[in-house]
Design a protein around this motif. Structure first.
Motif, PDB file in Angstrom:
ATOM      1  N   GLN A  78       0.893  -1.168   0.000  1.00 43.05           N
ATOM      2  CA  GLN A  78       0.000   0.000   0.000  1.00 43.05           C
ATOM      3  C   GLN A  78       0.920   1.203   0.000  1.00 43.05           C
ATOM      4  N   CYS A  79       0.733   2.100  -0.962  1.00 44.30           N
ATOM      5  CA  CYS A  79       1.738   3.153  -1.101  1.00 44.30           C
ATOM      6  C   CYS A  79       1.127   4.478  -1.543  1.00 44.30           C
ATOM      7  N   SER A  80       1.941   5.533  -1.366  1.00 43.27           N
ATOM      8  CA  SER A  80       1.479   6.878  -1.701  1.00 43.27           C
ATOM      9  C   SER A  80       1.819   7.262  -3.140  1.00 43.27           C
ATOM     10  N   GLY A  81       2.629   6.459  -3.817  1.00 46.37           N
ATOM     11  CA  GLY A  81       3.023   6.774  -5.202  1.00 46.37           C
ATOM     12  C   GLY A  81       1.863   6.602  -6.171  1.00 46.37           C
ATOM     13  N   PRO A  82       2.033   7.089  -7.422  1.00 48.25           N
ATOM     14  CA  PRO A  82       0.941   7.062  -8.394  1.00 48.25           C
ATOM     15  C   PRO A  82       0.464   5.661  -8.797  1.00 48.25           C
ATOM     16  N   ILE A  83       1.261   4.631  -8.473  1.00 51.43           N
ATOM     17  CA  ILE A  83       0.836   3.269  -8.823  1.00 51.43           C
ATOM     18  C   ILE A  83      -0.272   2.794  -7.879  1.00 51.43           C
ATOM     19  N   GLY A  84      -0.379   3.445  -6.709  1.00 52.77           N
ATOM     20  CA  GLY A  84      -1.509   3.192  -5.811  1.00 52.77           C
ATOM     21  C   GLY A  84      -1.419   1.950  -4.951  1.00 52.77           C
ATOM     22  N   LEU A 115      13.577   2.667 -15.576  1.00 53.10           N
ATOM     23  CA  LEU A 115      12.175   2.798 -15.177  1.00 53.10           C
ATOM     24  C   LEU A 115      12.132   3.122 -13.681  1.00 53.10           C
ATOM     25  N   ASP A 116      11.413   4.181 -13.327  1.00 55.35           N
ATOM     26  CA  ASP A 116      11.482   4.689 -11.958  1.00 55.35           C
ATOM     27  C   ASP A 116      10.441   4.041 -11.041  1.00 55.35           C
ATOM     28  N   VAL A 117      10.703   2.770 -10.704  1.00 57.71           N
ATOM     29  CA  VAL A 117       9.776   2.028  -9.845  1.00 57.71           C
ATOM     30  C   VAL A 117       9.679   2.685  -8.463  1.00 57.71           C
ATOM     31  N   GLY A 118      10.821   3.158  -7.953  1.00 62.49           N
ATOM     32  CA  GLY A 118      10.835   3.795  -6.630  1.00 62.49           C
ATOM     33  C   GLY A 118       9.888   4.982  -6.556  1.00 62.49           C
ATOM     34  N   LYS A 119       9.877   5.794  -7.609  1.00 60.27           N
ATOM     35  CA  LYS A 119       8.998   6.973  -7.666  1.00 60.27           C
ATOM     36  C   LYS A 119       7.537   6.545  -7.842  1.00 60.27           C
ATOM     37  N   ALA A 120       7.310   5.489  -8.624  1.00 61.41           N
ATOM     38  CA  ALA A 120       5.937   5.006  -8.859  1.00 61.41           C
ATOM     39  C   ALA A 120       5.312   4.465  -7.576  1.00 61.41           C
ATOM     40  N   VAL A 121       6.148   3.816  -6.753  1.00 59.41           N
ATOM     41  CA  VAL A 121       5.657   3.219  -5.505  1.00 59.41           C
ATOM     42  C   VAL A 121       5.727   4.235  -4.360  1.00 59.41           C
ATOM     43  N   ASP A 122       6.886   4.860  -4.201  1.00 60.24           N
ATOM     44  CA  ASP A 122       7.138   5.877  -3.176  1.00 60.24           C
ATOM     45  C   ASP A 122       6.979   5.306  -1.764  1.00 60.24           C
ATOM     46  N   GLY A 152       5.262   3.912   1.817  1.00 59.83           N
ATOM     47  CA  GLY A 152       4.119   3.058   2.107  1.00 59.83           C
ATOM     48  C   GLY A 152       4.492   1.885   2.990  1.00 59.83           C
ATOM     49  N   VAL A 153       3.683   0.845   2.901  1.00 56.72           N
ATOM     50  CA  VAL A 153       3.825  -0.310   3.786  1.00 56.72           C
ATOM     51  C   VAL A 153       3.806  -1.600   2.963  1.00 56.72           C
ATOM     52  N   LEU A 154       4.681  -2.521   3.323  1.00 52.21           N
ATOM     53  CA  LEU A 154       4.695  -3.854   2.722  1.00 52.21           C
ATOM     54  C   LEU A 154       4.135  -4.830   3.752  1.00 52.21           C
ATOM     55  N   THR A 155       3.127  -5.598   3.367  1.00 60.34           N
ATOM     56  CA  THR A 155       2.556  -6.616   4.249  1.00 60.34           C
ATOM     57  C   THR A 155       2.762  -7.985   3.614  1.00 60.34           C
ATOM     58  N   VAL A 156       3.258  -8.927   4.396  1.00 54.51           N
ATOM     59  CA  VAL A 156       3.429 -10.311   3.943  1.00 54.51           C
ATOM     60  C   VAL A 156       2.491 -11.172   4.771  1.00 54.51           C
ATOM     61  N   ILE A 157       1.557 -11.838   4.102  1.00 50.32           N
ATOM     62  CA  ILE A 157       0.580 -12.678   4.798  1.00 50.32           C
ATOM     63  C   ILE A 157       0.811 -14.129   4.389  1.00 50.32           C
ATOM     64  N   LYS A 158       0.989 -14.993   5.381  1.00 52.67           N
ATOM     65  CA  LYS A 158       1.186 -16.424   5.095  1.00 52.67           C
ATOM     66  C   LYS A 158       0.025 -17.187   5.688  1.00 52.67           C
ATOM     67  N   ASP A 159      -0.747 -17.805   4.805  1.00 53.56           N
ATOM     68  CA  ASP A 159      -1.863 -18.626   5.272  1.00 53.56           C
ATOM     69  C   ASP A 159      -1.405 -20.073   5.268  1.00 53.56           C
ATOM     70  N   VAL A 206      11.317   0.998   2.383  1.00 58.82           N
ATOM     71  CA  VAL A 206      12.525   1.801   2.568  1.00 58.82           C
ATOM     72  C   VAL A 206      12.900   2.571   1.302  1.00 58.82           C
ATOM     73  N   SER A 207      12.535   2.032   0.120  1.00 65.18           N
ATOM     74  CA  SER A 207      12.912   2.729  -1.114  1.00 65.18           C
ATOM     75  C   SER A 207      11.830   2.688  -2.189  1.00 65.18           C
ATOM     76  N   GLY A 208      10.865   1.778  -2.038  1.00 68.40           N
ATOM     77  CA  GLY A 208       9.873   1.600  -3.094  1.00 68.40           C
ATOM     78  C   GLY A 208      10.410   0.816  -4.285  1.00 68.40           C
ATOM     79  N   GLU A 209      11.687   0.400  -4.196  1.00 72.89           N
ATOM     80  CA  GLU A 209      12.285  -0.358  -5.313  1.00 72.89           C
ATOM     81  C   GLU A 209      11.950  -1.854  -5.224  1.00 72.89           C
TER      82      GLU A 209
END
Length: 293
Positions: free
Chosen positions: A69-75, A106-113, A115-122, A136-139
């Motif tokens: 979930q991120c603040s960059g334009p990729i959403g 390609l500026d993946v870091g800027k697209a993501v910016d 946010g939070v990474l969640t890892v869910i293991k079922d 930490v970088s959005g990369e």
């Protein structure tokens, strides 16, 4: 080269690794979601990581979800994988366009910016295991490296890459995850750190025609590297007309009745593979009966 994951160990089992080639997976995702180049690169990296992390699961029924979930334009991005390295995913804004980074990439870091990474293991327990870290970088690769270090306390190096052709199709995609075991010696750790610092990039390695095994050979070749096996990986969605129908039934009788009252067929889209399922008014009437039971 077909899509596959290789796994193995090095340095007397002090190090374990997973490496993948995922061009087919990423190209299929690009076609299904009609992603822009930067969205293809971001989703491709997360799909590659998801496939490798899925293959680490112990039980056939285990499901792993990576969510950004991120603040960059990729959403935001969501990827799900199983223990057989079947993987699927989507981005919230597939048509995001950005100028290249100052390195001309390609500026993946800027697209993501940020946010939070969640890892869910079922893994079949009452509650799925969930770990969360800040980006930490959005990369994506650095973000997963940070996740493993903080959330799972496993020193890990993650590298991911997607290389595009001029016509915006996928030229190469792949990556690796190298992890240190708790009993790794200082000697092994510093040798590995040096190797990783000298390593160019996943994309340059793949573009030079190297396989995932050869990529690992560059990093771990002089550490008594052993390959334990390979497994295919593919973009695969387990949605079906019946499964999506169950989701429609779950919205409840009132909602279904109002769809029937509109007198028009409805179309339901699967986020993961972008397949559309159409249900006629008669289908809806049948679902209404099922919802009553």
């Amino acid at each position: 080269m077909k899509d596959y994951i290789v796994r193995g160990t090095a340095a007397n089992d002090e190090v374990r690794f997973f490496a993948a080639y995922t061009k087919g997976v990423v190209e299929e995702a690009r076609q299904r979601h009609n992603t822009s180049p930067v969205a293809t690169a971001a989703l491709g990296r997360l799909l590659t990581a998801g496939a490798m992390m899925g293959s680490m699961c112990k039980n056939d029924s285990d499901i792993l979800t990576l969510q950004i979930q991120c603040s960059g334009p990729i959403g935001g991005l969501t990827v799900t994988a199983d223990s057989k390295a079947n993987v699927k995913g989507y981005v919230n804004h597939p048509d995001v366009m950005l100028p290249p980074s100052k390195e001309g990439k390609l500026d993946v870091g800027k697209a993501v910016d940020l946010g939070v990474l969640t890892v869910i293991k079922d893994i079949g327990l009452k509650e799925p295991y969930s770990g969360q870290t800040h980006l930490v970088s959005g990369e994506i690769a650095e973000d997963l490296t940070y996740y493993f270090a903080t959330s799972e306390q496993i020193p890990t190096s993650v590298a991911l890459g997607v290389l595009m052709n001029k016509d915006n199709t996928v030229r190469h995609a792949g990556g690796f995850i190298i992890q240190l075991m708790p009993f790794a010696t200082e000697e092994t750790i510093s040798a590995l750190e040096q190797k990783i610092a000298q390593f160019q990039s996943v994309t340059s390695c793949l573009d030079a025609g190297h396989t995932p095994e050869e990529m690992m050979e560059q990093l771990l070749g002089d550490m008594d590297m052993k390959v334990y096996g390979t497994m295919p990986t593919r973009f695969h969605c387990n949605c079906s007309k019946e499964r999506v129908e169950q989701a429609v039934i779950s919205v409840g009788r009132k909602e279904i009745q109002s769809m029937i009252d509109e007198g028009k067929p409805i179309e339901v889209n699967c986020h993961f593979c972008n397949t559309n399922y159409e249900y006629t008014v008669d289908d809806l009437k049948r679902m209404l009966k099922e919802a009553a039971h």
